[in-house]
Write an enzyme that holds these catalytic residues in place. Structure first.
Site, PDB file in Angstrom:
ATOM      1  N   LYS A   1      -4.664 -10.274  -5.585  1.00  0.00           N
ATOM      2  CA  LYS A   1      -3.764  -9.534  -4.691  1.00  0.00           C
ATOM      3  C   LYS A   1      -3.512  -8.158  -5.281  1.00  0.00           C
ATOM      4  O   LYS A   1      -3.073  -8.024  -6.421  1.00  0.00           O
ATOM      5  CB  LYS A   1      -2.431 -10.258  -4.509  1.00  0.00           C
TER       6      LYS A   1
ATOM      7  N   ASP B   1      -2.221  -6.091  -0.095  1.00  0.00           N
ATOM      8  CA  ASP B   1      -0.819  -6.294   0.273  1.00  0.00           C
ATOM      9  C   ASP B   1      -0.111  -4.944   0.410  1.00  0.00           C
ATOM     10  O   ASP B   1       0.608  -4.519  -0.491  1.00  0.00           O
ATOM     11  CB  ASP B   1      -0.154  -7.163  -0.805  1.00  0.00           C
TER      12      ASP B   1
ATOM     13  N   LYS C   1       1.673  -4.111   3.341  1.00  0.00           N
ATOM     14  CA  LYS C   1       2.873  -4.322   4.170  1.00  0.00           C
ATOM     15  C   LYS C   1       3.114  -3.183   5.168  1.00  0.00           C
ATOM     16  O   LYS C   1       4.161  -2.539   5.166  1.00  0.00           O
ATOM     17  CB  LYS C   1       4.122  -4.515   3.289  1.00  0.00           C
TER      18      LYS C   1
ATOM     19  N   ASP D   1       5.083   0.395  10.965  1.00  0.00           N
ATOM     20  CA  ASP D   1       5.182   1.700  11.617  1.00  0.00           C
ATOM     21  C   ASP D   1       4.954   1.461  13.107  1.00  0.00           C
ATOM     22  O   ASP D   1       4.854   0.323  13.550  1.00  0.00           O
ATOM     23  CB  ASP D   1       4.141   2.661  11.022  1.00  0.00           C
TER      24      ASP D   1
ATOM     25  N   THR E   1      11.075 -11.787  -0.621  1.00  0.00           N
ATOM     26  CA  THR E   1      11.672 -12.778  -1.524  1.00  0.00           C
ATOM     27  C   THR E   1      12.706 -12.153  -2.461  1.00  0.00           C
ATOM     28  O   THR E   1      13.386 -12.858  -3.194  1.00  0.00           O
ATOM     29  CB  THR E   1      10.588 -13.492  -2.361  1.00  0.00           C
TER      30      THR E   1
ATOM     31  N   ARG F   1       3.602 -11.987 -12.574  1.00  0.00           N
ATOM     32  CA  ARG F   1       3.992 -11.877 -13.981  1.00  0.00           C
ATOM     33  C   ARG F   1       3.792 -13.123 -14.836  1.00  0.00           C
ATOM     34  O   ARG F   1       3.409 -13.001 -16.000  1.00  0.00           O
ATOM     35  CB  ARG F   1       5.449 -11.387 -14.069  1.00  0.00           C
TER      36      ARG F   1
END
Length: 224
Positions: free
Chosen positions: A32, A59, A61, A64, A115, A205
């Site tokens: 990703k 990714d 996102k 618009d 999240t 992470r």
């Protein structure tokens, strides 16, 4: 079947992203790449990562007006990403146009509620305080718009999957049982997310900042 674990390479450093990807490539199902990576390395950087041989989840996102989102996605067509993200809150026309503009093999998935947000965050932007309610509403919108699926937290994936049994569900913010939540507020373990109906899990992470990323990816994969 390839692993349902995607590693989030959220770094602007191309060399670092490639080094981690090479180390974990046999234990993850895809890579990703988010805004941080894309703004630093652009399409050329995405191509270099694709050369590693794993599916690319881009990714970005998009959120618009429909025409702008459609044209942005059209300009990414040569990259043929496996998965692209848009914000469900962009509305039905935007979702429909995003899907129409995407390459045939690309899954377009809509972000429901980030999240990093909780009830008080939702209230502050004028929404009902229950993330669950908002996720289900946007999941139903995404299904009606004809896109492929949604991004939601592990806490909501079970209900979202129930509302859309054939949908494709991306669950980020997944943390191993002994993991640190960081800036994520709604987190679950990888196994719980999968049991709830997740199609793929996105882990950053806990893998990328581990002393041994390959061992960390293997340990998570073992729980699946």
């Amino acid at each position: 079947m390839s692993s349902r674990l995607y590693v989030a390479l959220d770094t602007p450093d191309l060399a670092r992203a490639k080094a981690i990807a090479q180390r974990v490539r046999n234990h993850v199902g895809g890579l990703k790449l988010g805004l941080e990576f894309f703004m630093a390395n652009g399409r050329a950087g995405v191509r270099e990562m694709a050369d590693i041989g794993l599916p690319i989840f881009l990714d970005l996102k998009f959120h618009d007006i429909p025409n702008t989102v459609a044209k942005a996605i059209q300009s990414l067509r040569p990259l043929e990403p496996a998965i692209l993200t848009v914000h469900a809150s962009g509305g039905r026309a935007m979702l429909e146009d995003a899907k129409a503009a995407a390459p045939v093999g690309t899954k377009v998935v809509a972000v429901t509620v980030l999240t990093s947000l909780d009830g008080s965050d939702l209230t502050s932007i004028g929404l009902a305080a229950d993330p669950h309610e908002q996720v289900i509403r946007l999941t139903e919108l995404a299904r009606e718009a004809g896109i492929d699926g949604v991004v939601c937290s592990g806490e909501e994936v079970k209900a979202a999957h129930k509302a859309w049994p054939s949908g494709f569900f991306v669950v980020p913010g997944v943390r191993p049982a002994n993991g640190i939540a960081g800036d994520q507020k709604r987190v679950v373990t990888p196994r719980a997310a999968l049991d709830g109906g997740a199609s793929i899990l996105v882990v950053g992470r806990p893998i990328t900042q581990a002393e041994d990323p390959d061992a960390a990816a293997r340990a998570i994969e073992a729980t699946l």
